[in-house]
Motif scaffolding. Structure first.
Motif, PDB file in Angstrom:
ATOM      1  N   MET A   1       0.825  -1.194   0.000  1.00  0.00           N
ATOM      2  CA  MET A   1       0.000   0.000   0.000  1.00  0.00           C
ATOM      3  C   MET A   1       0.867   1.256   0.000  1.00  0.00           C
ATOM      4  SD  MET A   1      -3.089   0.742   2.564  1.00  0.00           S
ATOM      5  CE  MET A   1      -4.190   2.060   2.286  1.00  0.00           C
ATOM      6  N   PHE A   2       1.798   1.359   0.955  1.00  0.00           N
ATOM      7  CA  PHE A   2       2.707   2.502   1.016  1.00  0.00           C
ATOM      8  C   PHE A   2       4.129   2.024   0.776  1.00  0.00           C
ATOM      9  CE2 PHE A   2      -0.735   3.741   4.005  1.00  0.00           C
ATOM     10  CZ  PHE A   2      -1.174   4.870   3.339  1.00  0.00           C
ATOM     11  N   ASP A   3       4.972   2.942   0.311  1.00  0.00           N
ATOM     12  CA  ASP A   3       6.379   2.590   0.142  1.00  0.00           C
ATOM     13  C   ASP A   3       7.050   2.545   1.518  1.00  0.00           C
ATOM     14  OD1 ASP A   3       7.093   5.226   0.918  1.00  0.00           O
ATOM     15  OD2 ASP A   3       7.042   5.909  -1.155  1.00  0.00           O
ATOM     16  N   THR A   4       8.266   2.057   1.554  1.00  0.00           N
ATOM     17  CA  THR A   4       8.945   1.863   2.837  1.00  0.00           C
ATOM     18  C   THR A   4       9.207   3.185   3.566  1.00  0.00           C
ATOM     19  OG1 THR A   4      11.089   1.785   1.717  1.00  0.00           O
ATOM     20  CG2 THR A   4      10.020  -0.316   2.180  1.00  0.00           C
ATOM     21  N   THR A   5       9.452   4.236   2.839  1.00  0.00           N
ATOM     22  CA  THR A   5       9.691   5.541   3.459  1.00  0.00           C
ATOM     23  C   THR A   5       8.442   6.045   4.153  1.00  0.00           C
ATOM     24  OG1 THR A   5      11.341   6.060   1.766  1.00  0.00           O
ATOM     25  CG2 THR A   5      10.439   7.910   3.029  1.00  0.00           C
ATOM     26  N   THR A   6       7.306   5.949   3.479  1.00  0.00           N
ATOM     27  CA  THR A   6       6.044   6.394   4.070  1.00  0.00           C
ATOM     28  C   THR A   6       5.668   5.515   5.253  1.00  0.00           C
ATOM     29  OG1 THR A   6       5.322   7.236   1.917  1.00  0.00           O
ATOM     30  CG2 THR A   6       3.618   6.920   3.594  1.00  0.00           C
ATOM     31  N   THR A   7       5.860   4.225   5.120  1.00  0.00           N
ATOM     32  CA  THR A   7       5.564   3.303   6.222  1.00  0.00           C
ATOM     33  C   THR A   7       6.407   3.649   7.450  1.00  0.00           C
ATOM     34  OG1 THR A   7       4.981   1.559   4.664  1.00  0.00           O
ATOM     35  CG2 THR A   7       5.495   0.878   6.907  1.00  0.00           C
ATOM     36  N   ALA A   8       7.676   3.938   7.240  1.00  0.00           N
ATOM     37  CA  ALA A   8       8.557   4.317   8.346  1.00  0.00           C
ATOM     38  C   ALA A   8       8.093   5.629   8.983  1.00  0.00           C
ATOM     39  CB  ALA A   8       9.996   4.436   7.860  1.00  0.00           C
ATOM     40  N   LEU A   9       7.658   6.575   8.163  1.00  0.00           N
ATOM     41  CA  LEU A   9       7.139   7.843   8.668  1.00  0.00           C
ATOM     42  C   LEU A   9       5.907   7.613   9.531  1.00  0.00           C
ATOM     43  CD1 LEU A   9       6.852  10.950   8.772  1.00  0.00           C
ATOM     44  CD2 LEU A   9       5.552  10.765   6.634  1.00  0.00           C
ATOM     45  N   LEU A  10       4.968   6.814   9.039  1.00  0.00           N
ATOM     46  CA  LEU A  10       3.739   6.551   9.789  1.00  0.00           C
ATOM     47  C   LEU A  10       4.047   5.879  11.122  1.00  0.00           C
ATOM     48  CD1 LEU A  10       1.436   5.305   6.892  1.00  0.00           C
ATOM     49  CD2 LEU A  10       1.556   7.594   7.893  1.00  0.00           C
ATOM     50  N   ARG A  11       4.973   4.933  11.124  1.00  0.00           N
ATOM     51  CA  ARG A  11       5.368   4.250  12.363  1.00  0.00           C
ATOM     52  C   ARG A  11       6.002   5.238  13.341  1.00  0.00           C
ATOM     53  NH1 ARG A  11       4.633  -0.464  15.065  1.00  0.00           N
ATOM     54  NH2 ARG A  11       4.400  -1.357  13.013  1.00  0.00           N
ATOM     55  N   ALA A  12       6.883   6.094  12.826  1.00  0.00           N
ATOM     56  CA  ALA A  12       7.561   7.073  13.688  1.00  0.00           C
ATOM     57  C   ALA A  12       6.568   8.056  14.294  1.00  0.00           C
ATOM     58  CB  ALA A  12       8.628   7.820  12.891  1.00  0.00           C
TER      59      ALA A  12
ATOM     60  N   GLU B   1      -5.755   6.809   7.917  1.00  0.00           N
ATOM     61  CA  GLU B   1      -6.793   7.429   7.083  1.00  0.00           C
ATOM     62  C   GLU B   1      -6.253   8.672   6.383  1.00  0.00           C
ATOM     63  OE1 GLU B   1     -10.267   8.363   9.401  1.00  0.00           O
ATOM     64  OE2 GLU B   1     -10.562   6.273   9.983  1.00  0.00           O
ATOM     65  N   ALA B   2      -5.538   9.509   7.129  1.00  0.00           N
ATOM     66  CA  ALA B   2      -4.982  10.733   6.543  1.00  0.00           C
ATOM     67  C   ALA B   2      -3.945  10.403   5.471  1.00  0.00           C
ATOM     68  CB  ALA B   2      -4.369  11.596   7.640  1.00  0.00           C
ATOM     69  N   ALA B   3      -3.096   9.433   5.749  1.00  0.00           N
ATOM     70  CA  ALA B   3      -2.074   9.050   4.777  1.00  0.00           C
ATOM     71  C   ALA B   3      -2.707   8.469   3.512  1.00  0.00           C
ATOM     72  CB  ALA B   3      -1.110   8.051   5.399  1.00  0.00           C
ATOM     73  N   THR B   4      -3.785   7.730   3.691  1.00  0.00           N
ATOM     74  CA  THR B   4      -4.489   7.152   2.540  1.00  0.00           C
ATOM     75  C   THR B   4      -5.070   8.252   1.644  1.00  0.00           C
ATOM     76  OG1 THR B   4      -4.984   5.163   3.793  1.00  0.00           O
ATOM     77  CG2 THR B   4      -6.352   5.568   1.867  1.00  0.00           C
ATOM     78  N   ARG B   5      -5.445   9.363   2.265  1.00  0.00           N
ATOM     79  CA  ARG B   5      -5.949  10.512   1.499  1.00  0.00           C
ATOM     80  C   ARG B   5      -4.821  11.321   0.869  1.00  0.00           C
ATOM     81  NH1 ARG B   5      -8.998  11.179   6.289  1.00  0.00           N
ATOM     82  NH2 ARG B   5      -7.706  12.970   6.809  1.00  0.00           N
ATOM     83  N   GLY B   6      -3.560  10.926   1.142  1.00  0.00           N
ATOM     84  CA  GLY B   6      -2.421  11.597   0.520  1.00  0.00           C
ATOM     85  C   GLY B   6      -1.628  12.499   1.447  1.00  0.00           C
ATOM     86  N   GLU B   7      -2.033  12.589   2.710  1.00  0.00           N
ATOM     87  CA  GLU B   7      -1.309  13.439   3.652  1.00  0.00           C
ATOM     88  C   GLU B   7      -0.013  12.751   4.078  1.00  0.00           C
ATOM     89  OE1 GLU B   7       0.004  16.292   5.111  1.00  0.00           O
ATOM     90  OE2 GLU B   7      -2.133  16.718   4.846  1.00  0.00           O
ATOM     91  N   VAL B   8       1.129  13.388   3.838  1.00  0.00           N
ATOM     92  CA  VAL B   8       2.407  12.810   4.231  1.00  0.00           C
ATOM     93  C   VAL B   8       3.278  13.801   5.003  1.00  0.00           C
ATOM     94  CG1 VAL B   8       2.484  11.029   2.441  1.00  0.00           C
ATOM     95  CG2 VAL B   8       3.428  13.297   1.972  1.00  0.00           C
ATOM     96  N   SER B   9       2.714  14.927   5.373  1.00  0.00           N
ATOM     97  CA  SER B   9       3.461  15.900   6.165  1.00  0.00           C
ATOM     98  C   SER B   9       3.576  15.389   7.601  1.00  0.00           C
ATOM     99  CB  SER B   9       2.748  17.251   6.158  1.00  0.00           C
ATOM    100  OG  SER B   9       3.248  18.084   7.187  1.00  0.00           O
ATOM    101  N   PRO B  10       4.798  15.223   8.106  1.00  0.00           N
ATOM    102  CA  PRO B  10       4.948  14.729   9.478  1.00  0.00           C
ATOM    103  C   PRO B  10       4.226  15.606  10.505  1.00  0.00           C
ATOM    104  CG  PRO B  10       7.053  14.696   8.355  1.00  0.00           C
ATOM    105  CD  PRO B  10       6.087  15.407   7.453  1.00  0.00           C
TER     106      PRO B  10
END
Length: 65
Positions: free
Chosen positions: A1-12, A38-47
């Motif tokens: 679903m997400f790339d490894t960078t985004t997944t790491a961001l969400l976990r952090a 939910e926010a990330a799925t909508r495209g939000e990736v700002s920490p």
């Protein structure tokens, strides 16, 4: 679903927002994780935005507390 960078961001972000929440409080952590996801799925990736969404979810009055 997400790339490894985004997944790491969400976990952090989840770990940072929930640092004062016990690992045993699964309901609270799950609620926060779902709002961040939910926010990330909508495209939000700002920490910063994801952290605020997580904090809002953690401190909002809800039935799971």
């Amino acid at each position: 679903m997400f790339d490894t960078t985004t997944t790491a961001l969400l976990r952090a972000v989840l770990d940072e927002v929930c640092e004062s929440v016990s690992q045993r409080e699964i309901g609270a952590r799950t609620h926060v994780a779902s709002k961040i996801l939910e926010a990330a799925t909508r495209g939000e990736v700002s920490p910063e935005v994801l952290r605020q969404i997580g904090r809002d979810a953690l401190y909002a009055p809800t039935m799971w507390r």
